[in-house]
Design an enzyme around this catalytic site. Sequence first.
Site, PDB file in Angstrom:
ATOM      1  CB  ILE A   1      66.049  -1.485  21.709  1.00  0.00           C
ATOM      2  CG1 ILE A   1      65.138  -0.317  22.079  1.00  0.00           C
ATOM      3  CG2 ILE A   1      65.226  -2.673  21.256  1.00  0.00           C
ATOM      4  CD1 ILE A   1      64.581   0.394  20.838  1.00  0.00           C
ATOM      5  N   GLY A   2      67.991  -0.598  24.633  1.00  0.00           N
ATOM      6  CA  GLY A   2      68.837   0.467  25.141  1.00  0.00           C
ATOM      7  C   GLY A   2      68.055   1.510  25.914  1.00  0.00           C
TER       8      GLY A   2
ATOM      9  N   GLY B   1      66.327   0.889  28.603  1.00  0.00           N
ATOM     10  CA  GLY B   1      66.272   0.596  30.031  1.00  0.00           C
ATOM     11  C   GLY B   1      65.102  -0.274  30.423  1.00  0.00           C
TER      12      GLY B   1
ATOM     13  CB  SER C   1      56.376   4.985  22.737  1.00  0.00           C
ATOM     14  OG  SER C   1      57.138   5.857  21.943  1.00  0.00           O
TER      15      SER C   1
ATOM     16  CE  LYS D   1      49.422   8.223  29.011  1.00  0.00           C
ATOM     17  NZ  LYS D   1      48.247   9.105  28.762  1.00  0.00           N
TER      18      LYS D   1
ATOM     19  N   GLY E   1      59.539   6.395  24.574  1.00  0.00           N
ATOM     20  CA  GLY E   1      60.627   6.258  23.614  1.00  0.00           C
ATOM     21  C   GLY E   1      60.614   7.336  22.551  1.00  0.00           C
ATOM     22  CD  GLU E   2      58.273   5.723  18.610  1.00  0.00           C
ATOM     23  OE1 GLU E   2      57.608   5.165  19.501  1.00  0.00           O
ATOM     24  OE2 GLU E   2      58.274   5.353  17.428  1.00  0.00           O
TER      25      GLU E   2
END
Lengths: 763, 323
Positions: A492-493, A495, A533, A717, A720-721
């Site tokens: 989703i961007g 990577g 994440s 781990k 993302g968030e």
Amino acid sequence: MSPLRVTKSRDEFEGEIYESTVVVEGRDLAAPRDGAAGDEVGRPRPRVDGRARVTGAAVYTHDLHLAGMLHAAILRSPYARARVKRVDASKAEALPGVRGVLHRFNAPEVEFRQEKALFRDEVRFLGDEVAAVVADSEGLARYALTLIAVEYEVLPHVVDLEEAASPRAPKIDPDGNVHDAGSYTRGDTRRALREAEATIDVTYRTSTQMHNALETHGAVASWDGERLTVWESTQSVFGVRNMLKDALGLAPAQVRVLCEHMGGGFGAKLGTYKYAVIASLFSMRLGRPVRCVLTRREENLAAGNRSATLQRLRLASSGDRITAIEHETWSNSGQGRWAANPTGPTNTLYDVANVSSVAHRVTTNAGALSAFRAPGYVEGTFALESAIDELALRIGVDPLALRRRHARSRTDPRTGNRYSLKRLLDCYTIGAKEIGWSERRAGGTRGSAPHRRRGLGMASQIWGGGGGPPAYATVHFETDGTAVLRVGVQDIGTGTRTAVAQVCADEIGLRLDQVRVRLGDTEAPYGPGSGGSVTLASIGPAVRLAAHDARAKVLRAAAGILEVRAQELRLERGMVVSEGARTPLGDVMKKLDNSTLIGTGLRHPNPDGLALKTFGAHFARVEVDLRTGEIFVEKIVAVHDVGRIVNPLAAASQVQGGIVQALGFALTEERIVDRGLGRVMNANLEWYEIPTAMDVPEIVVRFVGAPDRRANNLGAKGLGEPPIIPAAAAVANAVANATGARVRHAPMTRARVLAALSMAGIA
Amino acid sequence: MSLFSYTKPRALSEALRLLRGGATALAGGTDLVTLVRHGVARPERLVDLTGIEGLRGWSREKGKGIRIGALTPLADLETSAQLAKLLPIVRESLRDAATPQIRNVGTVGGNLLQRNRCWYFRDEGVPCWLKGGTRCFAVDGESRYHAVVGAHECWMVSPSDLAPALIACDAEIEVASSLGRRRMKLADLFVAPQGKRRREHALREGELVAAVRVPEGALERRGTYLKAMERKAWSFAIVSVAASARIREGRARDVRVVLGGVAPVPWRVAAAEKQLEGTALDDNACLAAADTLLDGATPLRDNGYKVTLARELVRRALRSLAG
């Protein structure tokens, strides 16, 4: 063959623990011992699709124009609440080039989000779907919408959180607007508050934040008479497939969902929306591809948001210990049927003996919330970490020192499980050094211009991100010795494509450019949605196993061709290496004719009895102009403890992006709704102000970097968030340090900063 | 979105003839196109002025000041080193106006004639007073960016960054129509909507702004432009201030102070400027003038902070002239 076993897995997703049944086959690999980089993993690598993205070669859902494709557009309610009495679409239908109109009186029954109809008889927010048109062009479809006459019976509405929660508000839900959204207790907070030496009781507010991904929501659906193919800008190809098959009454095998490239989601594209169902219905009816993409305005009315919150926090302390935290929250869920609970950090972040939290969901006549990058945790951390600083100030303790005292526990207080790894104290140490925390003074320091004060602030982060099963990967070799890696996730961007290629190349012993990644397709074995994440920690270990399997097979085959023992061979950057000889893998593969070596891997369950968490801390240095209320964020230091870093370059970019989005939440981003009209006044990028390049401070990114060896075979781990969670509170704390005034409402606009300064007798 | 005809004449006379016939002028389009797309403007005929020679560029004639063609892109003014020497306030005002992309396309005339940014006005679904409705929705609605002073039936604010700066330079405009040319003070181009006048500009039917003139005398004054925004770039002003003065032996003469973002027009109060004459622009004098400027301010529910902000920006702008 290794035996199959059926077992349970407990995994965290966005603050909640879910148990699922999983089938496990074979044995997992051990995680690498230390954090040292391999040939690929741990090395900064530009995105493998970077060139395609920046040159425009990458095809996004919005770019897709299929032969014979039609365009759908959606008529949306101009009222916050109304009954749809009559729809006259005859003028629209008579327009040449219009191929169909759907509305509540002619649409087929569709099971969607616990409702039976696609178009509600009572529309419940301004922007709710009323009708849809499909036509030869997008312009024509939008023009045709203006020809549809709808008779509405306007009903009383309420859009504001605090108004909706008051007993005098119109009841949107039959049982009232305020609903229970979870609670938690440990110890006895009442008693601790009663017996405390110091207490604070403060109320915080956060405004509605909107995602505004560059690519708005959209889908292209194509029915071939038997099967439906849907290209969708989504964070979860499998999620869309499952919702669509249910809505349309199709078998799973009849729906294929594709997402090769996408322009951002931030949580809003984790779900499935009506536009995809509408495009599919029209395509199934007309037998032609149908495109339906949202405008920026629609995006900001009906495609999700981060709920506004009202939060009351009471903290108690005795000596240098925080003895109790009580947290009560109200979230504006709009027409959503869940709440992003803000109390997660309160319940889990600190070693505090007495904690009680209650969350409420408040229904209003506004668009439904959706997941938004660390839903609940961003809002909750702003309030909790502001309150910790307010308490520190009250009792005269350095706020970092106060946190250190409560960050030592090795177990998750909610479950009693030991953390697989927790390096929060290291985050504090690294960040404090980098920002120059020792120079922090109570009351701030002099700024760089007259009337400016400088301050430092920090805040902590806790989040899940351990991922879990099921997730699968396959690797097979082409005849030239390059590998094709197939996974059921999407990029989703963040990577993901590059990270899984690195894991695969590293494990096999190939160069990165020798691995081609196929993703974003439900024809692959299952992969999870990109939310919570979880992506890399879920799919990465499966990729490693598949690559490991493929490598073993290719070495055995090579041994046969080269007539040596497999044990004497190894693969290094695409070369088969034996004692004294290096043979390109392609040369070996050529001799195998079309024999194909296939490696498979799956994600094993998470370890029993361990809590998998990510931790971090952000430190902010700001200046504030005491006369104009302007905040200058000069520097953010972000330190995260997320296990092993697969691609340091992409990881740093994740952190930078998270901080920029957090700064929007902290300083400028706010949905503004006229209460009387029930109308979003800034459903655009003019008055909904996302940060510009000029708003971005110096950002220093650091990772603890130690692999979490107990978590999974990669030791990695999710990231993302975490980086969006603590930055807003760090900035708020720095502003308070600089000025002596506390701004308790995010975003901290000029008006709010000036009001706080004035209240504190400063401006 | 409505249907319209489109013409791109080469001669000014042809454009003026079409405008006389009720057509709408299009220059850079950075405002008009969005108004059309959002259904707020519904022109039947558009006259694209960008094919007309002679309305672009600026020049200086010794003793006669500066003349700026209305079709000059904002970026040309902003990036001209020569103009920055003569009239630095123009560069200061444009630096934070919109974005480089918009400044490349947007024109001087278009900037002065842009419609206001009120979110009720810009939403085709809201029948606000300025669009012919019965009331201003900001009065009991969402008003954080609305007027605090000088409003009558409509509480929008004048959005231009360039206008206050040019007014502080005593700018005049050349107005052309098929009937001939006239000159007027730039300040008089802006009118507060009131009574039967539901518009922001004083141009008559069929007229266009052909040029802006800055008199020689203004070039001798110091000037400065300050702008408060919600973020660091690409925002309309919450409050802005343009100030200019001649400083002789530490005393201010010919002071001009013009506020943007606080009133339906670029806001100027003669008494405030007069009381600064001959002062050293010290804090007290500046704040007293700011109070005169904002005298009678009646903020709405959400925008009282603009008064605080305006007061401080006025003080800073004037102080910087003194310094």
